[in-house]
Scaffold this motif. Structure first.
Motif, PDB file in Angstrom:
ATOM      1  N   ARG A 190     -53.804  -2.909 -12.929  1.00 24.65           N
ATOM      2  CA  ARG A 190     -54.215  -1.747 -12.146  1.00 24.65           C
ATOM      3  C   ARG A 190     -55.730  -1.614 -12.114  1.00 24.65           C
ATOM      4  O   ARG A 190     -56.320  -1.259 -11.079  1.00 24.65           O
ATOM      5  CB  ARG A 190     -53.580  -0.473 -12.726  1.00 24.65           C
ATOM      6  CG  ARG A 190     -52.066  -0.391 -12.506  1.00 24.65           C
ATOM      7  CD  ARG A 190     -51.571   1.022 -12.779  1.00 24.65           C
ATOM      8  NE  ARG A 190     -51.823   1.425 -14.170  1.00 24.65           N
ATOM      9  CZ  ARG A 190     -50.970   1.240 -15.156  1.00 24.65           C
ATOM     10  NH1 ARG A 190     -49.792   0.633 -14.933  1.00 24.65           N
ATOM     11  NH2 ARG A 190     -51.256   1.656 -16.385  1.00 24.65           N
ATOM     12  N   GLU A 193     -57.158  -3.985  -9.564  1.00 25.40           N
ATOM     13  CA  GLU A 193     -56.980  -3.506  -8.201  1.00 25.40           C
ATOM     14  C   GLU A 193     -58.008  -2.417  -7.866  1.00 25.40           C
ATOM     15  O   GLU A 193     -58.595  -2.390  -6.758  1.00 25.40           O
ATOM     16  CB  GLU A 193     -55.563  -2.957  -8.027  1.00 25.40           C
ATOM     17  CG  GLU A 193     -55.248  -2.507  -6.613  1.00 25.40           C
ATOM     18  CD  GLU A 193     -53.807  -2.034  -6.484  1.00 25.40           C
ATOM     19  OE1 GLU A 193     -53.478  -1.421  -5.436  1.00 25.40           O
ATOM     20  OE2 GLU A 193     -53.018  -2.277  -7.432  1.00 25.40           O
ATOM     21  N   THR A 194     -58.261  -1.529  -8.819  1.00 27.47           N
ATOM     22  CA  THR A 194     -59.232  -0.452  -8.597  1.00 27.47           C
ATOM     23  C   THR A 194     -60.642  -1.000  -8.403  1.00 27.47           C
ATOM     24  O   THR A 194     -61.376  -0.568  -7.494  1.00 27.47           O
ATOM     25  CB  THR A 194     -59.222   0.514  -9.798  1.00 27.47           C
ATOM     26  OG1 THR A 194     -57.915   1.065  -9.946  1.00 27.47           O
ATOM     27  CG2 THR A 194     -60.237   1.638  -9.602  1.00 27.47           C
TER      28      THR A 194
END
Length: 307
Positions: A190, A193-194
């Motif tokens: 995650r 992705e950020t």
């Protein structure tokens, strides 16, 4: 007792008649067989009488007597070219590298040019009497390199290498050690992705398409199951590549060593004694054929020439 014997009357002596010789044709069959055995060797398999000097039965070919290793004196099959006790090549009339007939006094094989004293492996520095290093599998002669190149074009060998590589990749993977480890791995994805989205927005991309990345990490149980699956497939391919009996020990040793995949713990199971060897280089009669078998990481099966 002595008094009783001396007092026995002279006229009471035991009378014995003349001994008649029994004709040969009337002697018991067992005595005839014993007389024959003194002049020959009986085959333990079919019962045929063979000459005293015979090593194999004239009827069924069964081995009648063992020879001896010229180096250590151990019992040795007369068709063997290698002693499994002292680990020495014992056929001065045959080249150990290619199997050609040689003069015992030759320093090099007139057929393949290999030195009779052996070749030192350039990788692990082991002295070898055969075309492939018995320790690391390195090809040591031009014929060995050519054989490997030819074998690499066969479909079975390509499949073998692919499965061995996949198994080796699985062996290098680090499994999840706990639930927290799994959650941390998901958090890392995650975060990736950020970061990529923010970088894209900085250069003016309002709605960036971030490629999804799936974690390939597995639990320990999942990883072990995958590895067992690959080993099972590897065993099936190796079984298809089993080497049948042939007349040349050198041919079997060279072909078997050329087909051995790297990265997997294997053993050579010979047809001679159904024993496990680290390679066919440790077998006395590889000409009887055999195959590579998968031992796996934690196998406790014994390797004969490692003892």
């Amino acid at each position: 007792m002595m008094d009783e014997i001396t007092q026995r009357p002279a006229g009471r002596q035991l009378e014995m008649g003349p001994v008649e010789k029994v004709p040969d044709e009337q002697q018991p069959k067992q005595m005839m067989q014993q007389a024959q055995m003194a002049n020959g060797v009986v085959c333990p398999k079919c019962g045929t009488m063979n000459d005293q000097e015979a090593r194999f039965c004239a009827s069924c070919g069964e081995l009648l007597r063992m020879g001896n290793c010229p180096n250590c004196g151990s019992e040795l099959d007369p068709e063997a070219d290698f002693c499994e006790v002292c680990h020495q090549y014992v056929r001065p009339d045959l080249c150990s590298f290619c199997g050609a007939h040689v003069n015992p006094n030759d320093s090099f094989c007139p057929e393949c040019g290999s030195p009779r004293g052996g070749i030192v492996c350039p990788t692990c520095h082991t002295l070898n009497s055969f075309s492939f290093c018995k320790k690391c599998g390195q090809p040591l002669t031009e014929d060995a390199y050519r054989m490997m190149e030819q074998l690499q074009e066969q479909p079975e060998y390509k499949e073998l290498v692919m499965i061995a590589r996949e198994y080796n990749d699985l062996s290098m993977q680090l499994p999840f050690s706990s639930d927290d480890d799994m959650r941390n791995d998901e958090a890392s994805l995650r975060l990736r992705e950020t970061v990529l989205r923010l970088l894209a927005q900085d250069i003016g991309v309002e709605n960036p398409m971030i490629p999804q990345v799936k974690s390939h990490r597995l639990t320990k149980e999942q990883l072990e199951a995958r590895k067992r699956e690959k080993l099972a497939k590897l065993s099936q391919v190796l079984e298809k590549m089993a080497i049948p009996p042939t007349t040349s020990p050198a041919t079997v040793r060279n072909y078997a060593m050329a087909q051995k995949p790297m990265g997997v713990r294997l053993a050579w199971r010979c047809n001679y004694k159904n024993a496990l060897h680290s390679s066919p280089c440790g077998c006395a009669k590889p000409q009887m054929g055999g195959q590579w078998i998968v031992l796996g990481q934690n196998s406790k099966q014994d390797i004969k020439d490692d003892k």
